[in-house]
Motif scaffolding. Structure first.
Motif, PDB file in Angstrom:
ATOM      1  N   LEU A 194       0.830  -1.212   0.000  1.00  0.00           N
ATOM      2  CA  LEU A 194       0.000   0.000   0.000  1.00  0.00           C
ATOM      3  C   LEU A 194       0.864   1.262   0.000  1.00  0.00           C
ATOM      4  O   LEU A 194       0.546   2.249  -0.677  1.00  0.00           O
ATOM      5  CB  LEU A 194      -0.933  -0.004   1.215  1.00  0.00           C
ATOM      6  CG  LEU A 194      -2.053  -1.064   1.191  1.00  0.00           C
ATOM      7  CD1 LEU A 194      -2.769  -1.122   2.533  1.00  0.00           C
ATOM      8  CD2 LEU A 194      -3.045  -0.792   0.066  1.00  0.00           C
ATOM      9  N   TYR A 222       0.912   4.101  -2.893  1.00  0.00           N
ATOM     10  CA  TYR A 222       0.744   5.522  -2.554  1.00  0.00           C
ATOM     11  C   TYR A 222       1.874   6.357  -3.161  1.00  0.00           C
ATOM     12  O   TYR A 222       1.644   7.459  -3.688  1.00  0.00           O
ATOM     13  CB  TYR A 222       0.728   5.683  -1.035  1.00  0.00           C
ATOM     14  CG  TYR A 222       0.365   7.080  -0.576  1.00  0.00           C
ATOM     15  CD1 TYR A 222      -0.959   7.423  -0.333  1.00  0.00           C
ATOM     16  CD2 TYR A 222       1.341   8.059  -0.413  1.00  0.00           C
ATOM     17  CE1 TYR A 222      -1.317   8.700   0.079  1.00  0.00           C
ATOM     18  CE2 TYR A 222       1.005   9.338  -0.006  1.00  0.00           C
ATOM     19  CZ  TYR A 222      -0.321   9.656   0.240  1.00  0.00           C
ATOM     20  OH  TYR A 222      -0.654  10.932   0.638  1.00  0.00           O
ATOM     21  N   SER A 228     -10.852   3.772   3.845  1.00  0.00           N
ATOM     22  CA  SER A 228      -9.938   2.660   3.584  1.00  0.00           C
ATOM     23  C   SER A 228     -10.326   1.945   2.299  1.00  0.00           C
ATOM     24  O   SER A 228     -11.461   2.042   1.819  1.00  0.00           O
ATOM     25  CB  SER A 228      -9.961   1.675   4.752  1.00  0.00           C
ATOM     26  OG  SER A 228     -11.244   1.120   4.905  1.00  0.00           O
ATOM     27  N   SER A 229      -9.369   1.215   1.751  1.00  0.00           N
ATOM     28  CA  SER A 229      -9.622   0.421   0.545  1.00  0.00           C
ATOM     29  C   SER A 229     -10.576  -0.723   0.867  1.00  0.00           C
ATOM     30  O   SER A 229     -10.553  -1.277   1.963  1.00  0.00           O
ATOM     31  CB  SER A 229      -8.305  -0.131   0.001  1.00  0.00           C
ATOM     32  OG  SER A 229      -7.350   0.885  -0.181  1.00  0.00           O
ATOM     33  N   ALA A 268      -4.285   1.767   6.996  1.00  0.00           N
ATOM     34  CA  ALA A 268      -3.491   2.528   6.029  1.00  0.00           C
ATOM     35  C   ALA A 268      -3.968   3.967   5.898  1.00  0.00           C
ATOM     36  O   ALA A 268      -3.193   4.851   5.526  1.00  0.00           O
ATOM     37  CB  ALA A 268      -3.522   1.842   4.662  1.00  0.00           C
ATOM     38  N   SER A 269      -5.240   4.211   6.177  1.00  0.00           N
ATOM     39  CA  SER A 269      -5.779   5.564   6.031  1.00  0.00           C
ATOM     40  C   SER A 269      -6.788   5.838   7.136  1.00  0.00           C
ATOM     41  O   SER A 269      -7.577   4.965   7.502  1.00  0.00           O
ATOM     42  CB  SER A 269      -6.451   5.729   4.667  1.00  0.00           C
ATOM     43  OG  SER A 269      -7.102   6.976   4.567  1.00  0.00           O
ATOM     44  N   LEU A 272      -4.216   6.001  -2.061  1.00  0.00           N
ATOM     45  CA  LEU A 272      -4.386   4.567  -1.845  1.00  0.00           C
ATOM     46  C   LEU A 272      -5.354   3.986  -2.866  1.00  0.00           C
ATOM     47  O   LEU A 272      -6.209   4.700  -3.397  1.00  0.00           O
ATOM     48  CB  LEU A 272      -4.920   4.320  -0.426  1.00  0.00           C
ATOM     49  CG  LEU A 272      -3.946   4.627   0.712  1.00  0.00           C
ATOM     50  CD1 LEU A 272      -4.658   4.484   2.056  1.00  0.00           C
ATOM     51  CD2 LEU A 272      -2.734   3.720   0.662  1.00  0.00           C
TER      52      LEU A 272
END
Length: 853
Positions: free
Chosen positions: A675, A679, A724-725, A719-720, A685
């Motif tokens: 990830l 980025y 998020s993904s 990750a965020s 992402l």
């Protein structure tokens, strides 16, 4: 632990010297025990293998269940554990319907047969106890089956758990039996469960029933499959035999119970272990014979044809001979020579051969200590093929001609099996007793998804063959590449001319593809691995982009391993190894040069081709796991993720971990790294992440859902802090039993490329489908099975199937379609390189290139 170390651990001394025994037709076998000491084996508690398998043979009724029903104290066996994992109910978008609708319909024949049961059929599970307790499982079975209350009922019993298709009158039934010695045994039968026909336990019992039926058809079980020794296919020029047989299974599919069968072959060498050892002794001499013999044989599977059973060689005991005695279960002692003469009328010819040792583990108790059994080398036949044998092109071709059945040939074998089951009186009786009816072969409707267009640098191409566009690669400009300005070629003096010819072809092919190849620095060395490695170390500098080694054809393994290990870890730079034998193939130089140019382009970070991906901001991931070749306690986990929206550039990580299972515990670290890499390249992402997990064994599905998916989900979520993904996880299985055929002009053929099956032959508890994404030039094509175990993306089934098919076009080591999505194949290539050659984690400096192609 080596064979020598294992024997020392048992307290058996070895002698470093080899004593000769002057017997006719016998080798001077190494020995550390006086051959006249017939107590050598019994004093250490060894048992003859036949004593283990034959004891109480006459006490077992003919309707024994022939196998452990509920292995390990009543748990579902590994083969059926996945049936209890229901992942579809958590996926709301496919809970009601998981089938797609796009594509052209196609009628298919399968290797599935209907099994019908009465509507209210149930299986009754009982727990059986004995007072006083009996240790012998066979004695337990014999005493229970002698009672009239059970004689007319369909039953399966493993000594503890009893299954009946008809319920006993009382919940607790007490019976009394008398042993042959006059003792009285009280048997208590207690009802514990009533199971519907769809239960995983019932699936296990149904499979045991059909294993009994195949034995009634004169087939023998070897491993999981059944074979007919009476109908061998001989390959005399290679001293091989093929036993034809079947792999069978009974399971609950979408709407009904189905029996599946596929053709299987057991490869047997017409060479005993004794003959192999004799030849090896003549080759190596006595000085290094024992070490070489142990290295060659330990780990091999052998077949004893007098019992048609297979065993793994775990050790070689040089101290025990056929003239030594072992203790039978009744306490009497007998020599191996006398035993085989009495039991099988076999006369052993070499009375000084050593013994093979096999460790027999209890199926019902994982914690039980393994028993050691002795095997006679003279009576053991080698199975399978060694690496030396598989490199013999003519031998493999001869085997393929027999084993790669056409769709029509495979169908004829299946039809014959079904006919045998229905015609055999004992098989019919067994089915009727359980209330089963064997039905007809099943047909269904699949769909063929549209073929894909290949995107090149300056145009969109529709290949002449949808499965293979290798002939077109020399005329197409690849998407992007890095010029190769500074590189090394290392070769021997004898390979100088062929190297120059190859270099000329490579530069010409590269030019037409858009790949600029400058003239390299050529270094000539002696034909030794040390000389190649020394030249790399001496002439390498930080500006070198790639190192190519032209290897002599003999002992290429030692060259390859040392070079790859050094250039993948110690001095990270892309490398290309080519055999002189490959470059000397007549009329093949341009094809070879094209293939190598494609690999070199990828290793420099280039992109060859693409397909249209409608989903924007999509990352796809492939994960594979395999065991390390040197250290069996280590597994190699490979992780490959796309890092651009076109899915043409990749981030690759690999690690070795200590484990007894093929479950990865490093996925959070890998996914976080992927990830971050995405980025860095895309300034954001990915909106979606779809993971394809390969290398999953039987019974591991629950572990994946509970252990691996949370790792991936955690890394995606963390990750965020904003959005998020979305994550999807798909289990990929290349080896599945199901086959599909299509009828064309009154004959059966392989289904068209892109055939999807997502109904009738799938599982009701899963979001799954089959996809045929490759062409079988000969034989029957294998479909690949996909099981979506987690899905936040909520893609329509059509879109998930079509995306999977697209990804099968993106494997850059082959200009054509492959059987699994490209990220899975990349992960497999990476783990194979590390497990076979490197045995350590590759440098992170190579993570952004496909250095393992």
């Amino acid at each position: 632990m080596s064979g020598r170390a294992r024997v020392r651990a048992r307290g058996i001394a070895r002698s470093s010297s080899a004593a000769e025994v002057g017997l006719p037709q016998a080798l001077p076998w190494p020995t550390s025990a006086d051959p006249s000491n017939n107590e050598a084996s019994s004093s250490h508690g060894f048992m003859g293998i036949s004593a283990i398998s034959q004891q109480y043979k006459d006490d077992i009724p003919s309707d024994d269940a022939s196998g452990t029903l509920m292995e390990r104290g009543g748990k579902i066996s590994r083969d059926f554990m996945d049936l209890g994992v229901c992942t579809r109910e958590k996926l709301t978008h496919v809970r009601d319907c998981k089938t797609g609708s796009s594509g052209m319909p196609v009628k298919l024949v399968t290797n599935l047969f209907g099994l019908d049961l009465p509507q209210d059929w149930q299986l009754y599970q009982y727990h059986v106890t004995y007072t006083p307790n009996l240790e012998s499982r066979r004695m337990r079975i014999a005493l229970l089956y002698n009672h009239e209350e059970l004689s007319s009922k369909a039953k399966a019993f493993d000594g503890v758990i009893l299954f009946l298709s008809q319920k006993l009158e009382e919940k607790v039934t007490e019976l009394s039996s008398e042993t042959q010695r006059g003792g009285t045994v009280k048997i208590t039968i207690t009802l514990t469960r009533q199971l519907p026909a769809s239960s995983p336990v019932c699936m296990q019992v149904f499979n045991i029933i059909f294993r009994k039926i195949l034995k009634k058809l004169a087939m023998y079980q070897i491993g999981r499959n059944f074979y007919k020794p009476s109908e061998p296919v001989e390959i005399p020029q290679h001293n091989l035999s093929l036993w034809p047989g079947f792999n069978i299974s009974v399971s609950q599919f979408e709407s009904r119970l189905l029996f599946s069968a596929d053709v299987s072959y057991k490869v047997l060498r017409n060479e005993t272990v004794l003959e192999f050892m004799t030849g090896l002794c003549h080759q190596t001499g006595m000085s290094s014979f024992t070490q070489t013999c142990e290295k060659q044989l330990i780990g091999f599977i052998v077949l004893t044809r007098y019992s048609n059973k297979t065993y793994r060689i775990d050790d070689i005991d040089w101290s025990v001979k056929p003239t030594h005695t072992f203790q039978k279960r009744d306490g009497t002692e007998i020599t191996y020579v006398e035993y085989y003469k009495q039991q099988y009328d076999i006369t052993l010819s070499d009375l000084n051969q050593p013994m093979l040792v096999s460790l027999l583990k209890s199926k019902r108790n994982d914690n039980a200590e393994a028993r050691m059994a002795h095997l006679i080398p003279e009576l053991c036949f080698l199975t399978g093929l060694s690496s030396r044998v598989t490199s013999d092109f003519q031998l493999m071709k001869a085997m393929a001609e027999e084993m790669r059945l056409s769709p029509l040939g495979r169908q004829q074998r299946l039809a014959r099996l079904a006919d045998d089951i229905q015609r055999n009186k004992d098989a019919r009786f067994e089915l009727e007793t359980w209330g089963l009816h064997f039905g007809c072969q099943m047909s269904l409707t699949g769909r063929v998804v549209p073929s894909e267009k290949i995107l090149m640098q300056d145009h969109i191409c529709q290949p002449a063959s949808a499965a293979d566009w290798s002939k077109d690669m020399r005329t197409w400009k690849i998407l992007s590449t890095q010029p190769l300005n500074k590189w090394l070629i290392i070769c021997s003096d004898r390979a100088e001319n062929v190297t120059e010819n190859f270099l000329c072809c490579l530069r010409r092919v590269g030019s037409s593809m858009g790949f600029t190849v400058d003239y390299p620095k050529i270094i000539k060395v002696q034909e030794t691995p040390a000389a190649f490695l020394s030249a790399i170390q001496k002439h390498f500098d930080p500006g070198v982009q790639l190192v190519m080694c032209i290897l002599p054809s003999n002992q290429q393994g030692s060259y390859y391993d040392s070079i790859k290990k050094y250039l993948s870890s110690d001095c990270p730079v892309p490398s290309q190894c080519v055999l002189v034998q490959t470059l000397n193939k007549q009329g093949m130089m341009m094809n070879v040069a094209t293939k190598i140019a494609m690999q070199m382009t990828c290793k420099l970070g280039g992109e060859l081709w693409a397909v249209e991906i409608p989903l924007k901001s999509l990352m796809v991931v492939g994960i594979d796991v395999c065991k390390d070749a040197f250290n069996k306690g280590m597994v190699v986990v490979g992780f490959v993720a796309s890092i651009n929206p076109r899915i043409t550039r990749w981030f690759s990580r690999c690690i070795l971990q200590k484990t007894t299972t093929d479950v990865a515990d490093c996925l959070k670290v890998f996914m976080t790294g992927a990830l971050n890499k995405w980025y860095k390249h895309n300034h954001g992402l990915p909106a979606r992440v779809i993971v394809y997990r390969d290398g999953v064994g039987d019974g591991q599905l629950k572990t994946l859902v509970e252990y691996e998916v949370p790792q991936l989900l955690s890394s995606v979520t963390e990750a965020s802090s904003n959005t998020s993904s979305k994550l999807s996880v798909i289990v990929v299985r290349k080896k599945c039993m199901l086959r599909f055929f299509t009828e064309v002009n009154r004959t059966l053929q392989n289904p068209p490329l892109g055939t999807v099956v997502d109904s009738e032959a799938t599982r009701p508890e899963c979001y799954d489908f089959y996809l045929i994404s490759q062409v079988a030039c000969r034989g029957t094509v294998n479909p690949t099975y996909y099981n979506v175990i987690y899905d936040d993306n909520c893609l329509k089934p059509d879109h998930m199937q079509r995306l999977t098919f697209k990804l099968c076009h993106l494997y850059y080591n082959w200009p054509g379609l492959i059987s699994i999505p490209a990220p899975c194949q990349y992960a497999h290539k990476l783990t194979f390189l590390v497990a076979q050659s490197i045995h350590k984690e590759p440098s992170l400096e190579l993570a952004n290139s496909l250095f393992y192609l």
